[in-house]
Write an enzyme that holds these catalytic residues in place. Structure first.
Site, PDB file in Angstrom:
ATOM      1  CG  HIS A  41      -3.707  -5.035   5.284  1.00 39.09           C
ATOM      2  ND1 HIS A  41      -4.645  -4.315   5.973  1.00 39.09           N
ATOM      3  CD2 HIS A  41      -3.057  -4.129   4.485  1.00 39.09           C
ATOM      4  CE1 HIS A  41      -4.578  -3.045   5.598  1.00 39.09           C
ATOM      5  NE2 HIS A  41      -3.624  -2.912   4.699  1.00 39.09           N
ATOM      6  CG  HIS A  74      -2.176  -0.837   0.976  1.00 41.12           C
ATOM      7  ND1 HIS A  74      -2.925  -1.386   1.988  1.00 41.12           N
ATOM      8  CD2 HIS A  74      -2.786  -1.190  -0.181  1.00 41.12           C
ATOM      9  CE1 HIS A  74      -3.941  -2.060   1.463  1.00 41.12           C
ATOM     10  NE2 HIS A  74      -3.876  -1.960   0.156  1.00 41.12           N
ATOM     11  CG  ASP A 124      -0.389   3.880   3.992  1.00 36.40           C
ATOM     12  OD1 ASP A 124      -0.532   2.940   3.195  1.00 36.40           O
ATOM     13  OD2 ASP A 124      -0.822   3.845   5.167  1.00 36.40           O
TER      14      ASP A 124
HETATM   15 ZN   LIG Z   1      -2.330  -1.039   4.303  1.00 32.13          ZN
END
Ligand SMILES: [Zn+2]
Length: 312
Positions: free
Chosen positions: A139, A64, A66
């Site tokens: 996740h 991801h 970030d």
């Molecule tokens: Zn994430």
């Protein structure tokens, strides 16, 4: 052995918190190992007393943005910051292609070798001093937690006393150094343990993000000296945590409690808990401490020296 939080916000940066990254400082080696590298991580280095030129390994939890958008800028600057010998990057499948794409389309050239390792659960790095293990988390995309283990060091062997006792040098010394008991040719019994100083117990640092509560995190965190675990949401917002596969403060505390860690530090907070909201970050801390009292909350540039315990 010291960790410094370079970013503690989830998803987007805020005025006071950048996105995820943690620097682990290994002073004896003059090395920094980085865990995740959100956008702006190199700027956070400039605001800290950490040196970009000391980065030797980067561990990425998942792809991801970030957690990875800071990689290219940081790697490009590393060459200019004083040539690192080499940087090893560890992460899930796809990371190598992502970096290759960035290098290709931005026509970036690294002036030092960069090696990307695609990880599978298990031991991903080992040398005489350290071992790094990764394990699956839960996740929305494949995500891995990391367990960094400093190996125990045997106590210092007292050569002077061994010589005074008239123990002949040779393979016997090696046995005694390992704490074994040996019988000399003259019949004397020598206990190696009595000639060795106190052993140094290695420290264990565990990093679990992004994930909803999962057994994988508990397994990785077993008996850690410090567990850094995400706590994106407050307990009241657990429905959102389950939907987005993130943790609440209480889930992080539950992992710490079940794994019997020494210290929990929560990070990766949703920007929604800004002052003025009905729930603020201090509430997450209160919730977690009700379950696991030895909990703290990370903020950008928070530095924690991992204490060495006296017994395993
Ligand atoms: Zn994430």
């Amino acid at each position: 052995m010291q960790i410094t939080f370079l970013g503690t916000s989830s998803g987007v940066p805020t005025r006071s918190r950048n996105v995820s990254s943690i620097a682990l400082r290994l002073p004896q080696r003059a090395e920094i190992w980085l865990f995740d590298c959100g956008e702006g991580t190199q700027h956070q280095f400039l605001r800290s007393d950490l040196k970009i030129s000391q980065i030797s390994r980067i561990f990425v939890t998942h792809l991801h943005g970030d957690h990875i958008f800071g990689l290219m800028g940081l790697l490009a600057s590393c060459g200019l910051a004083g040539n690192p010998k080499r940087i090893d990057i560890y992460g899930p499948s796809g990371l190598s292609e992502y970096l290759q794409g960035c290098v290709r389309y931005s026509q970036t050239h690294f002036s030092y070798p960069v090696k990307v390792h695609t990880i599978q659960p298990g031991i991903i790095f080992e040398d005489e001093e350290y071992q790094v293990v990764c394990g699956p988390l839960k996740h929305r995309v494949p995500a891995f937690g990391y367990r960094m283990i400093e190996k125990d060091k045997p106590g210092r062997f007292d050569v002077e006393t061994a010589q005074k006792l008239g123990i002949p040098p040779g393979p016997i010394y090696a046995q005694l150094k390992q704490g074994q008991t040996v019988t000399l040719a003259d019949g004397r019994i020598i206990r190696g343990a009595e000639l060795c100083g106190e052993a140094q117990v290695g420290r264990k640092f565990v990093y679990c993000t992004d994930t909803v509560f999962c057994d994988g995190a508990v397994e990785l965190a077993q008996n850690a000296d410090v567990l850094v675990h995400e706590a994106t949401f407050a307990h009241q917002d657990s429905e959102m945590a389950f939907q987005r596969l993130h943790s609440t403060s209480t889930m992080a505390a539950q992992v710490a409690l079940t794994a019997e860690v020494k210290q929990l530090i929560m990070t990766h907070f949703s920007p929604r808990y800004a002052p003025g909201n009905s729930i603020v970050l201090e509430d997450l801390l209160t919730e977690a401490r009700a379950i696991f009292p030895q909990t703290d909350m990370a903020y950008d540039f928070f530095t924690y020296t991992i204490p060495r315990r006296s017994s395993p």
